[in-house]
Design a protein around this motif. Structure first.
Motif, PDB file in Angstrom:
ATOM      1  N   MET A   1       0.848  -1.188   0.000  1.00 24.91           N
ATOM      2  CA  MET A   1       0.000   0.000   0.000  1.00 24.91           C
ATOM      3  C   MET A   1       0.884   1.238   0.000  1.00 24.91           C
ATOM      4  SD  MET A   1      -2.981   1.188   2.679  1.00 24.91           S
ATOM      5  CE  MET A   1      -4.077  -0.122   2.156  1.00 24.91           C
ATOM      6  N   VAL A   2       0.653   2.113  -0.986  1.00 20.77           N
ATOM      7  CA  VAL A   2       1.403   3.362  -1.106  1.00 20.77           C
ATOM      8  C   VAL A   2       0.392   4.481  -1.307  1.00 20.77           C
ATOM      9  CG1 VAL A   2       3.156   4.640  -2.391  1.00 20.77           C
ATOM     10  CG2 VAL A   2       3.348   2.166  -2.140  1.00 20.77           C
ATOM     11  N   GLY A   3       0.342   5.399  -0.334  1.00 20.70           N
ATOM     12  CA  GLY A   3      -0.558   6.546  -0.454  1.00 20.70           C
ATOM     13  C   GLY A   3      -2.020   6.179  -0.510  1.00 20.70           C
ATOM     14  N   GLY A   4      -2.444   5.147   0.202  1.00 20.07           N
ATOM     15  CA  GLY A   4      -3.848   4.761   0.222  1.00 20.07           C
ATOM     16  C   GLY A   4      -4.255   3.871  -0.945  1.00 20.07           C
ATOM     17  N   ARG A   5      -3.322   3.524  -1.829  1.00 15.90           N
ATOM     18  CA  ARG A   5      -3.626   2.639  -2.949  1.00 15.90           C
ATOM     19  C   ARG A   5      -2.799   1.367  -2.849  1.00 15.90           C
ATOM     20  NH1 ARG A   5      -3.858   6.697  -8.227  1.00 15.90           N
ATOM     21  NH2 ARG A   5      -5.508   8.083  -7.398  1.00 15.90           N
ATOM     22  N   GLN A   6      -3.366   0.277  -3.356  1.00 20.79           N
ATOM     23  CA  GLN A   6      -2.689  -1.007  -3.298  1.00 20.79           C
ATOM     24  C   GLN A   6      -2.113  -1.351  -4.670  1.00 20.79           C
ATOM     25  OE1 GLN A   6      -5.377  -3.940  -1.720  1.00 20.79           O
ATOM     26  NE2 GLN A   6      -5.875  -2.739   0.094  1.00 20.79           N
ATOM     27  N   TYR A   7      -0.886  -1.859  -4.663  1.00 23.38           N
ATOM     28  CA  TYR A   7      -0.188  -2.218  -5.899  1.00 23.38           C
ATOM     29  C   TYR A   7       0.385  -3.621  -5.753  1.00 23.38           C
ATOM     30  CZ  TYR A   7      -0.250   2.867  -6.571  1.00 23.38           C
ATOM     31  OH  TYR A   7      -0.635   4.186  -6.687  1.00 23.38           O
ATOM     32  N   ILE A   8       0.378  -4.373  -6.832  1.00 27.32           N
ATOM     33  CA  ILE A   8       1.061  -5.665  -6.893  1.00 27.32           C
ATOM     34  C   ILE A   8       2.444  -5.420  -7.469  1.00 27.32           C
ATOM     35  CG2 ILE A   8       1.046  -7.993  -7.872  1.00 27.32           C
ATOM     36  CD1 ILE A   8      -1.963  -7.847  -8.026  1.00 27.32           C
TER      37      ILE A   8
ATOM     38  N   THR B   1       1.916 -18.757   0.923  1.00 18.96           N
ATOM     39  CA  THR B   1       1.278 -17.449   0.879  1.00 18.96           C
ATOM     40  C   THR B   1       1.267 -16.871   2.283  1.00 18.96           C
ATOM     41  OG1 THR B   1      -0.137 -18.162  -0.939  1.00 18.96           O
ATOM     42  CG2 THR B   1      -0.799 -16.183   0.242  1.00 18.96           C
ATOM     43  N   TYR B   2       1.718 -15.630   2.398  1.00 20.90           N
ATOM     44  CA  TYR B   2       1.767 -14.933   3.685  1.00 20.90           C
ATOM     45  C   TYR B   2       0.728 -13.822   3.637  1.00 20.90           C
ATOM     46  CZ  TYR B   2       6.280 -17.326   3.791  1.00 20.90           C
ATOM     47  OH  TYR B   2       7.283 -18.271   3.747  1.00 20.90           O
ATOM     48  N   ILE B   3      -0.359 -13.994   4.390  1.00 21.51           N
ATOM     49  CA  ILE B   3      -1.471 -13.050   4.386  1.00 21.51           C
ATOM     50  C   ILE B   3      -1.388 -12.223   5.660  1.00 21.51           C
ATOM     51  CG2 ILE B   3      -3.973 -12.773   4.280  1.00 21.51           C
ATOM     52  CD1 ILE B   3      -4.105 -15.495   2.902  1.00 21.51           C
ATOM     53  N   GLY B   4      -1.336 -10.901   5.505  1.00 19.36           N
ATOM     54  CA  GLY B   4      -1.219 -10.018   6.660  1.00 19.36           C
ATOM     55  C   GLY B   4      -2.542  -9.763   7.345  1.00 19.36           C
ATOM     56  N   LYS B   5      -2.447  -9.438   8.651  1.00 22.26           N
ATOM     57  CA  LYS B   5      -3.635  -9.149   9.455  1.00 22.26           C
ATOM     58  C   LYS B   5      -3.407  -7.872  10.261  1.00 22.26           C
ATOM     59  CE  LYS B   5      -4.773 -14.060   9.937  1.00 22.26           C
ATOM     60  NZ  LYS B   5      -5.022 -15.170  10.904  1.00 22.26           N
ATOM     61  N   PRO B   6      -3.477  -6.705   9.715  1.00 22.30           N
ATOM     62  CA  PRO B   6      -3.715  -6.376   8.305  1.00 22.30           C
ATOM     63  C   PRO B   6      -2.439  -6.362   7.463  1.00 22.30           C
ATOM     64  CG  PRO B   6      -3.654  -4.376   9.574  1.00 22.30           C
ATOM     65  CD  PRO B   6      -3.453  -5.490  10.549  1.00 22.30           C
ATOM     66  N   VAL B   7      -1.243  -6.333   8.091  1.00 22.64           N
ATOM     67  CA  VAL B   7       0.002  -6.296   7.330  1.00 22.64           C
ATOM     68  C   VAL B   7       0.858  -7.485   7.754  1.00 22.64           C
ATOM     69  CG1 VAL B   7      -0.017  -3.795   7.024  1.00 22.64           C
ATOM     70  CG2 VAL B   7       1.130  -4.784   9.022  1.00 22.64           C
ATOM     71  N   VAL B   8       1.797  -7.844   6.884  1.00 21.86           N
ATOM     72  CA  VAL B   8       2.767  -8.897   7.196  1.00 21.86           C
ATOM     73  C   VAL B   8       3.892  -8.246   7.992  1.00 21.86           C
ATOM     74  CG1 VAL B   8       4.318 -10.627   6.240  1.00 21.86           C
ATOM     75  CG2 VAL B   8       2.162 -10.120   5.090  1.00 21.86           C
TER      76      VAL B   8
END
Length: 203
Positions: A93-100, A135-142
């Motif tokens: 997440m960068v600046g409120g947007r999510q990027y792959i 797969t590492y899923i964050g809660k909310p982040v890893v």
């Protein structure tokens, strides 16, 4: 006037040298349905049939002789097996947007303040990390997962035309805008190994 004996001798001499064929019969010729044989000097042979030529010999595959391979110099192809990079991606997440993001690829984000060209930056808000097996899923982040990147360019997006119009009021506004952006290149994803992982399930 010649004597009868001389005439008789002359006729016998002619008969000895000449043969007289019997007269042809005047009967109606019979119709034959058999195919006529074509003679050597027949005119129909030249018009209806072609001279028989010997068939050209077909080239068999065995007739082609391949050149023997030279064994004096042996060519050895050395394949340099470069270590393949690990197939990994992350959602950041960068600046409120999510990027792959993927290592080695670049990304356009909104303008990063206080970031100059060739600066090393670290993105800490990693929501997910995926590898080939886990797969590492964050809660909310890893936790402890970081994405390393380098700033390549500070630029502007394409122009967007903002046109305003009000009917019957003589009001028109035509404004162009270019949003500032930052181009970054992802260099690596680290720190996710300690986080609890779930195995990838093939769909």
């Amino acid at each position: 006037m010649a004597s009868p004996s001389a005439t008789l001798s002359l006729c016998s001499a002619f008969s000895a040298h000449c043969s007289v064929a019997p007269p042809r019969s005047l009967s109606k010729p019979s119709l034959s349905l058999a195919r006529p044989t074509i003679g050597f000097l027949s005119t129909s042979a030249a018009s209806t049939s072609r001279p028989a030529f010997p068939a050209a010999p077909k080239f068999a595959e065995s007739a082609v002789v391949a050149e023997p391979e030279t064994t004096d110099i042996e060519a050895v192809v050395v394949s340099e097996d470069k270590p393949k990079r690990e197939e990994i991606f992350a959602v950041v997440m960068v600046g409120g947007r999510q990027y792959i993001v993927f290592p080695g690829r670049y990304l356009y984000t909104q303008r990063l303040k206080d970031a100059n060209v060739d600066d090393q930056i670290v993105l800490n808000k990693v929501l997910l990390v995926g590898t080939k097996t886990h797969t590492y899923i964050g809660k909310p982040v890893v936790t402890n997962a970081t994405v390393h990147a380098v700033v390549e360019n500070q630029g502007l997006n394409d122009k967007v035309v903002v046109f305003k119009y009000k009917p019957k009021k003589k009001y028109r506004r035509n404004i162009g805008h270019r949003q500032p952006n930052t181009r970054i290149r992802i260099t690596g994803i680290t720190g996710y190994e300690e986080y609890p992982a779930s195995p990838n399930v093939a769909v």
